[in-house]
Design a protein around this motif. Sequence first.
Motif, PDB file in Angstrom:
ATOM      1  N   ARG A   8       0.835  -1.206   0.000  1.00 43.57           N
ATOM      2  CA  ARG A   8       0.000   0.000   0.000  1.00 43.57           C
ATOM      3  C   ARG A   8       0.868   1.254   0.000  1.00 43.57           C
ATOM      4  O   ARG A   8       0.596   2.221  -0.686  1.00 43.57           O
ATOM      5  N   LYS A  56       2.344   2.592  -3.315  1.00 38.42           N
ATOM      6  CA  LYS A  56       1.489   3.416  -4.169  1.00 38.42           C
ATOM      7  C   LYS A  56       1.551   4.878  -3.772  1.00 38.42           C
ATOM      8  O   LYS A  56       1.206   5.760  -4.549  1.00 38.42           O
ATOM      9  N   GLN A  95       8.652   7.546  -8.862  1.00 39.60           N
ATOM     10  CA  GLN A  95       8.119   6.213  -9.133  1.00 39.60           C
ATOM     11  C   GLN A  95       9.149   5.282  -9.777  1.00 39.60           C
ATOM     12  O   GLN A  95       9.132   4.076  -9.557  1.00 39.60           O
TER      13      GLN A  95
END
Lengths: 194, 288
Positions: free
Chosen positions: B122, B125, B132
């Motif tokens: 989680r 994200k 990223q």
Amino acid sequence: MKNPYEVLNIKEGASEEEIKKAYIELCKKYHPDKYSNNPLKDLAEEKMREINEAYDYLMENKNNNGYSNKKEYTNDTQLFREIRMDIQGSRLKEAEEKLNSINSRNAEWYFLTGALYQRKGWYDGAYSNFQTAYSMEPSNMEYRRAFELLNTANNNYRQPYGQRGNNDLCQMCTTLYCMDCLCESMGGDFIRCM
Amino acid sequence: MFGYVTPYKMELKIKDYEKIKGYYCGLCKVLKDNYGNIIRISLNYDVVFMAIFLDAFNKDEPQYTKNNCILHPIKKRIFVINNDALNYAASINIALTYYKILDDIKDENSLRGKFLSPILKRYLKKIPAEYQNVENMIADKLNELYAAESKGNSSNLDELSHPFGELTALLLTSYVGKKDNYEKIYNLGYNLGRWIYIIDAFDDLEKDIKENKFNAINSVMNGEKIEDRINFVLTSYGRECAETLDTLPLYKNQDILYNIFTFGLLEKMDRVFLKKKNDKEEKNEKSI
């Protein structure tokens, strides 16, 4: 390698004098300094390398029958010289390929493999290869030096760590005293009252 | 796997010591604020080092704030805040921890890992969009590393530590970008990564042999005496880091980084080697 006679533009079986003369003339013509600001610089360097190779080969083999096209060219010394130049010029991939293509692993092979690893920063490989080269030919100064340099570099790096916390007053005094002695022995004086 | 890149405290100035603590607490705060409380347990010094190093290329002075912290209820702590390098380091921390845990699950079926992995997933994200790519980089390089480890046909410490060196290099350079110092930073990261990998493997050697786990050093040594070789390789990697650091234009944190590379690394090595020696002596005494 190309036929050295062709490279030097002379007849096969030419005498030593003729080879030398042709070599000097070509050197003048292709010397890289003449091309320093010229787009042909790389080409000239390449040509110069060929000329040097050809000349060295003929000089080394002048007592033999010279170069013959029938005999397959398997002179490792020549290849080693190329590898050396590759490593110096940071063409590491080429150097590695050439090294892998050689089957007879003599001291020079180990030395050059070590040099290649060192360039890559692969110190484990550099150390073991230099060590092998040195133990195979202990009298060779180049191998010995390379092996020792690897070690001394690390000693220098370790020095500040080894001496940490040693900057005490005593050491300062001895340093000053030594400096004074040295100055006096040269006729000068660093600290007058000492 | 982590926590080896630390400064040598006895040679550190108080101001630098406080600064490091500020970065450490700052990173912890970023993790808490942006991700969640649980991840704070994964905080480690190697990532703090990354933040300190990367922030050195930033001209602005760091901003500090003094605050309470739940882990240290009595005394107020100083935090570095609003710092890009810290945000970046935090996302590295998340991604590295996640992939490390996946590996643990695969290797030893760890319960702790099974519990933590969905939470971390989680968190992944929540990594800001600009960072990223970190996750992919880590996944790729670690896969490469595990593939090389499982092949196990290398006889060379350099080759084994190469993927992890590349990973560290990429993590450092991707923050700075392809600028003038790209190659130098890459080289520093490459050597530091290999240093971390080797010292970690060496530290865990006996434990891994006992538990029959893979260990990079065990796979190359074939029962020979390896201490000198490890010592030489680690010193060489450390030297390369220190030499490269010398040539980099840093705006701040120079003393801290100098300390880490000229004292911190060597002290860590001393400590690991000493531990091995003591363990051995203890064993001998027992057998007598």
